[in-house]
Each structure stands twice: as C-alpha cells, then as structure tokens.
Design a protein around this motif. Sequence first.
Motif, PDB file in Angstrom:
ATOM      1  N   SER A 187       7.642   7.150  27.669  1.00  0.00           N
ATOM      2  CA  SER A 187       6.361   7.506  27.036  1.00  0.00           C
ATOM      3  C   SER A 187       6.433   8.893  26.410  1.00  0.00           C
ATOM      4  N   PHE A 188       5.411   9.192  25.598  1.00  0.00           N
ATOM      5  CA  PHE A 188       5.323  10.490  24.915  1.00  0.00           C
ATOM      6  C   PHE A 188       5.169  11.649  25.886  1.00  0.00           C
ATOM      7  N   LYS A 189       4.839  11.346  27.142  1.00  0.00           N
ATOM      8  CA  LYS A 189       4.599  12.425  28.119  1.00  0.00           C
ATOM      9  C   LYS A 189       5.813  13.329  28.295  1.00  0.00           C
ATOM     10  N   CYS A 194       0.027  16.604  39.374  1.00  0.00           N
ATOM     11  CA  CYS A 194      -0.781  16.050  38.292  1.00  0.00           C
ATOM     12  C   CYS A 194      -1.628  14.897  38.813  1.00  0.00           C
ATOM     13  N   ALA A 195      -2.729  14.642  38.112  1.00  0.00           N
ATOM     14  CA  ALA A 195      -3.445  13.380  38.260  1.00  0.00           C
ATOM     15  C   ALA A 195      -2.929  12.511  37.134  1.00  0.00           C
ATOM     16  N   SER A 196      -2.905  11.199  37.345  1.00  0.00           N
ATOM     17  CA  SER A 196      -2.321  10.387  36.284  1.00  0.00           C
ATOM     18  C   SER A 196      -2.784   8.944  36.316  1.00  0.00           C
ATOM     19  N   THR A 197      -2.858   8.356  35.115  1.00  0.00           N
ATOM     20  CA  THR A 197      -3.035   6.915  35.011  1.00  0.00           C
ATOM     21  C   THR A 197      -1.662   6.229  35.034  1.00  0.00           C
ATOM     22  N   GLY A 198      -0.601   6.992  35.207  1.00  0.00           N
ATOM     23  CA  GLY A 198       0.723   6.406  35.391  1.00  0.00           C
ATOM     24  C   GLY A 198       1.845   7.102  34.657  1.00  0.00           C
ATOM     25  N   ASN A 199       1.709   7.275  33.350  1.00  0.00           N
ATOM     26  CA  ASN A 199       2.830   7.824  32.584  1.00  0.00           C
ATOM     27  C   ASN A 199       3.115   9.291  32.886  1.00  0.00           C
ATOM     28  N   THR A 200       2.071  10.068  33.057  1.00  0.00           N
ATOM     29  CA  THR A 200       2.294  11.480  33.389  1.00  0.00           C
ATOM     30  C   THR A 200       2.997  11.588  34.739  1.00  0.00           C
ATOM     31  N   GLY A 236      -7.115   9.077  25.269  1.00  0.00           N
ATOM     32  CA  GLY A 236      -7.639   9.095  26.639  1.00  0.00           C
ATOM     33  C   GLY A 236      -8.266  10.456  26.879  1.00  0.00           C
ATOM     34  N   ASN A 237      -7.426  11.408  27.337  1.00  0.00           N
ATOM     35  CA  ASN A 237      -7.892  12.790  27.487  1.00  0.00           C
ATOM     36  C   ASN A 237      -7.965  13.531  26.160  1.00  0.00           C
ATOM     37  N   ALA A 238      -7.334  12.944  25.140  1.00  0.00           N
ATOM     38  CA  ALA A 238      -7.279  13.523  23.791  1.00  0.00           C
ATOM     39  C   ALA A 238      -6.338  14.720  23.679  1.00  0.00           C
ATOM     40  N   GLY A 239      -5.447  14.870  24.640  1.00  0.00           N
ATOM     41  CA  GLY A 239      -4.437  15.917  24.544  1.00  0.00           C
ATOM     42  C   GLY A 239      -3.465  15.631  23.411  1.00  0.00           C
ATOM     43  N   ASN A 240      -3.049  14.389  23.299  1.00  0.00           N
ATOM     44  CA  ASN A 240      -1.999  14.064  22.333  1.00  0.00           C
ATOM     45  C   ASN A 240      -2.492  14.170  20.893  1.00  0.00           C
ATOM     46  N   ILE A 241      -3.688  13.698  20.625  1.00  0.00           N
ATOM     47  CA  ILE A 241      -4.215  13.800  19.253  1.00  0.00           C
ATOM     48  C   ILE A 241      -4.389  15.285  18.886  1.00  0.00           C
ATOM     49  N   THR A 261      -4.819   0.423  31.247  1.00  0.00           N
ATOM     50  CA  THR A 261      -5.070   1.382  32.329  1.00  0.00           C
ATOM     51  C   THR A 261      -4.676   2.815  31.974  1.00  0.00           C
ATOM     52  N   ALA A 262      -3.719   2.972  31.057  1.00  0.00           N
ATOM     53  CA  ALA A 262      -3.278   4.328  30.681  1.00  0.00           C
ATOM     54  C   ALA A 262      -4.426   5.158  30.114  1.00  0.00           C
ATOM     55  N   ILE A 263      -5.365   4.495  29.461  1.00  0.00           N
ATOM     56  CA  ILE A 263      -6.478   5.238  28.834  1.00  0.00           C
ATOM     57  C   ILE A 263      -7.819   4.902  29.498  1.00  0.00           C
ATOM     58  N   ARG A 264      -7.740   4.593  30.788  1.00  0.00           N
ATOM     59  CA  ARG A 264      -8.960   4.316  31.558  1.00  0.00           C
ATOM     60  C   ARG A 264      -9.511   5.667  32.045  1.00  0.00           C
ATOM     61  N   ILE A 265     -10.131   6.383  31.116  1.00  0.00           N
ATOM     62  CA  ILE A 265     -10.565   7.769  31.351  1.00  0.00           C
ATOM     63  C   ILE A 265     -11.975   7.938  30.805  1.00  0.00           C
ATOM     64  N   GLY A 266     -12.875   8.440  31.629  1.00  0.00           N
ATOM     65  CA  GLY A 266     -14.267   8.598  31.198  1.00  0.00           C
ATOM     66  C   GLY A 266     -14.669  10.037  30.941  1.00  0.00           C
ATOM     67  N   PRO A 302      -0.203  -1.855  26.613  1.00  0.00           N
ATOM     68  CA  PRO A 302      -1.523  -2.133  26.035  1.00  0.00           C
ATOM     69  C   PRO A 302      -2.223  -0.902  25.443  1.00  0.00           C
ATOM     70  N   ALA A 303      -2.228   0.207  26.146  1.00  0.00           N
ATOM     71  CA  ALA A 303      -2.916   1.402  25.619  1.00  0.00           C
ATOM     72  C   ALA A 303      -2.366   1.779  24.252  1.00  0.00           C
ATOM     73  N   SER A 304      -1.063   1.667  24.097  1.00  0.00           N
ATOM     74  CA  SER A 304      -0.433   2.031  22.826  1.00  0.00           C
ATOM     75  C   SER A 304      -0.877   1.103  21.712  1.00  0.00           C
ATOM     76  N   LEU A 330       2.915   4.755  18.919  1.00  0.00           N
ATOM     77  CA  LEU A 330       2.928   3.844  20.071  1.00  0.00           C
ATOM     78  C   LEU A 330       3.413   4.682  21.248  1.00  0.00           C
ATOM     79  N   THR A 331       2.467   5.027  22.107  1.00  0.00           N
ATOM     80  CA  THR A 331       2.677   6.067  23.116  1.00  0.00           C
ATOM     81  C   THR A 331       3.594   5.694  24.278  1.00  0.00           C
ATOM     82  N   GLY A 332       3.613   4.395  24.640  1.00  0.00           N
ATOM     83  CA  GLY A 332       4.399   4.008  25.814  1.00  0.00           C
ATOM     84  C   GLY A 332       5.096   2.666  25.637  1.00  0.00           C
TER      85      GLY A 332
HETATM   86  N1  F0G Z   1      -1.199   6.176  25.705  1.00  0.00           N
HETATM   87  C1  F0G Z   1      -0.569   6.165  26.883  1.00  0.00           C
HETATM   88  C2  F0G Z   1       0.499   5.158  27.096  1.00  0.00           C
HETATM   89  C3  F0G Z   1      -0.924   7.092  27.884  1.00  0.00           C
HETATM   90  O1  F0G Z   1      -0.289   7.077  29.053  1.00  0.00           O
HETATM   91  C4  F0G Z   1      -1.968   8.016  27.633  1.00  0.00           C
HETATM   92  C5  F0G Z   1      -2.380   8.970  28.659  1.00  0.00           C
HETATM   93  C6  F0G Z   1      -2.576   7.990  26.373  1.00  0.00           C
HETATM   94  C7  F0G Z   1      -2.163   7.065  25.436  1.00  0.00           C
HETATM   95  C8  F0G Z   1      -3.663   8.930  25.998  1.00  0.00           C
HETATM   96  O2  F0G Z   1      -3.181  10.191  25.723  1.00  0.00           O
HETATM   97  O3  F0G Z   1      -4.678  11.449  27.232  1.00  0.00           O
HETATM   98  O4  F0G Z   1      -3.368  12.611  25.470  1.00  0.00           O
HETATM   99  O5  F0G Z   1      -5.304  11.169  24.866  1.00  0.00           O
HETATM  100  N2  F0G Z   1      -1.974   8.943  29.853  1.00  0.00           N
HETATM  101  C9  F0G Z   1      -2.266   9.954  30.858  1.00  0.00           C
HETATM  102  C10 F0G Z   1      -1.440   9.710  32.106  1.00  0.00           C
HETATM  103  C11 F0G Z   1      -3.698  10.130  31.138  1.00  0.00           C
HETATM  104  O6  F0G Z   1      -1.841  10.102  33.203  1.00  0.00           O
HETATM  105  O7  F0G Z   1      -0.354   9.138  31.995  1.00  0.00           O
HETATM  106  P1  F0G Z   1      -4.200  11.447  25.825  1.00  0.00           P
END
Ligand code: F0G
Length: 354
Positions: free
Chosen positions: A60-62, A83-89, A188-193, A240-245, A289-291, A317-319
């Motif tokens: 992943s881009f992480k 870290c807290a994470s939805t998985g990739n971090t 998700g958290n909008a860090g990457n954008i 689930t990667a972008i299951r962030i509120g 899926p998130a990607s 495509l992030t992951g």
């Molecule tokens: N796509 C994937 C595959 C991700 O894992 C994440 C974020 C995002 C998109 C969204 O990126 O948060 O910078 O807007 N995953 C984090 C994690 C939250 O814990 O792995 P973002």
Amino acid sequence: MRYTGLIENYRDRLPVSETTKLISLGEGNTPLIRLENIPAILGKDVDIYIKYEGLNPTGSFKDRGMTMAVTKAVEAGSKAIICASTGNTSAAAAAYAARAGIKAFVLIPEGKIALGKLAQAMIHGAVIIQIKGNFDDGMRLVKEVADHAPVAIVNSINPYRLQGQKTAAFEIIEELGDAPDYHCLPVGNAGNISAHWMGYKEYFKDGKAAKTPIMVGYQAAGSAPFVKGAMIDNPETIATAIRIGHPQSWDLAHTVKEESKGWFKAISDKRILATQKLLTEKEGIFCEPASAASLAGLIHDIQHGHIPDKSKIVCTLTGHGLKDPDVAISQCNDAMININPVMSEVRDAILNNM
Ligand code: F0G
C-alpha cells in the motif's frame, strides 16, 4: 543506478540530513499504468492512468509515509512506534519497525480489518491491540496514550508521513511531463490527498510542472464525512480501509478542495465492488475495495459529465487486492470445475468454457 527508496531519490526535498540513517524497503517508484480497455467500454475519449500504489513493499501507499516517519523516529531515538489503523498503516508500521529493530504497537478495530493486513502486522511481530471500537476510537486513544508512554505516533498526523507521501505526485509529474488535469483518490483521513496536493504545489512552484491538477476525493457512502460536511460516529462500508468517520486531516482536505477547485463525492459499496471487478477483469489490475472507490467515482463523474472528454486523469489505487482476499473471493460466483485427473475431462472443461 540501483533504486534504494524514495528518501534517497528525493533527498533534497525531504527533511533528512547527510547523516540520517534511512529506514527503507525500496518503496515508491510505482508503475503508472494507462487504462486500455475501460475508456472504450465507457465510450469516452479520456486518458486514464492508474498509479498502482499496491506495488509498494507492504502492498500500500502507506510505505511512502512510513519510511519517513520511522526514519525520523529512529533519528530522534525512539525505541517504539504506535498507530491506530484500519489495516494498512499497521502493516507498514510493523514492517518498517522490524527493519529498524524497534517495537511497533498497533491499535486495530476488532473484526474490521482485512485478513492480509492482519497477517502482515502479526508476522512482522507488531504488538496487536484489538479494540472493541472503530478506527476513530483507536486514533483518540493513540493520541492520549502518547503522552503517557514512550512511543512515537506514526499515523498521518505525524507530519513526516505526508512528506513521504507527497513524492507520489513528483513521480507522476516526472513520468507524464506535467501534472494531469485531474487526480482522483479514495479518502479516509484525507492525509494522502493532502500529501499529493503538497507535492503538486511544490513541483509547480519550482517550475517542474506547468499546472496543478483538480483534486477529487471519493468516500464510501456509509462513511463520507467530507460529503456530509460533518463528522460521522458510526461509519460503515465494505471498504474497511476507509471506514473512518472522524478524519484527522479535516482542515487540510478542505484547503485542497478549495485551492485545486476539486470536490468530494460518495460512492456506494455496490459500485465500489463492481469497479474492483471491472478493473481486474478488463485491465488485469487487482486493488483492494477502498482503492476501487477512486476509479468508481471517476467513472461516475465521467459518465455524468463532471469530467470532460480529452481529460488526462490519474487515479491512485492505494492498496493491493491481495490485502482483502475474503472480499475478492466473495465477488466471484463462478463455481470451480472439479474433475478426475484424466485428459478427456480437462479437454471437456476447456471446450465447454471457451
Ligand atoms: N486507501 C487505502 C487502501 C487505505 O488503507 C487508506 C487509509 C486510504 C485509502 C485513505 O487514505 O486516510 O490518507 O485519506 N488507511 C489508513 C490505515 C486509515 O490505517 O491503514 P487517507
């Protein structure tokens, strides 16, 4: 020359010194793949490039952010990261901590992280703390505990993370000769954008690009605080990667939207999954899926005339798709063909399925 990772490659644009020991796994330098079949299927004259971040070392881009965050943590003398994470971090933190010989603590939402990511965090030896709560609960706890225990936070609130991640924009400009017209990402958290926007602006300012792109962020419909304009307490999505509120880069993301004249949009889980499948079946590219949310959103915006013909678009495509094998398999309805080990049955299986 041997490629040895993005910090070495962009040393003069990142906060490291001559003596900084780099913690790297050769991240970055990911392929930019031009879509050949999907534009024709859409019947549109658009030029779409996929920045395939799933081909980073941990899938992943992480990794772009983690090489910076762990390098700086080690330089500052940290013996542990959290870290807290939805998985990739968590997967990236675990791998880079292993590389650095320090400890990783990861807080993950119980039952809500994809199998591949869990496997990575476990095999790299992270201490896994499952919480009966979601990512947002985990993030709140990480911020609190960092004041009470000797751990460096490596979530994207760590500014070094975004510094590393901005390099994806550099690579795109170098490869295309300029910035694209549009850049689409899942949010998700909008860090990457936010990191991409930093990178685009930096190259524009230095004359390495003649323009900056319009930035477009796509969220899963059940988990779309930027589209709603307010935080959400119980986000839900199959992605689930972008299951962030409660996104961490709330203000930064709004600045990106305003400065780049972009927008946020929500995409249903159904469309996300259909796009994941379309991409695998028509282009041979497998993402999680998130990607797929970024391409699903892009297709929607092309079909509805928000992105015009002749546009040049980059879609991140992030992951990697292997991160979430359960969702991938659940998408495939064709039964396998079971046969006896004889040639005639293999032949029939082929002829009946041509
Ligand atoms: N796509 C994937 C595959 C991700 O894992 C994440 C974020 C995002 C998109 C969204 O990126 O948060 O910078 O807007 N995953 C984090 C994690 C939250 O814990 O792995 P973002």
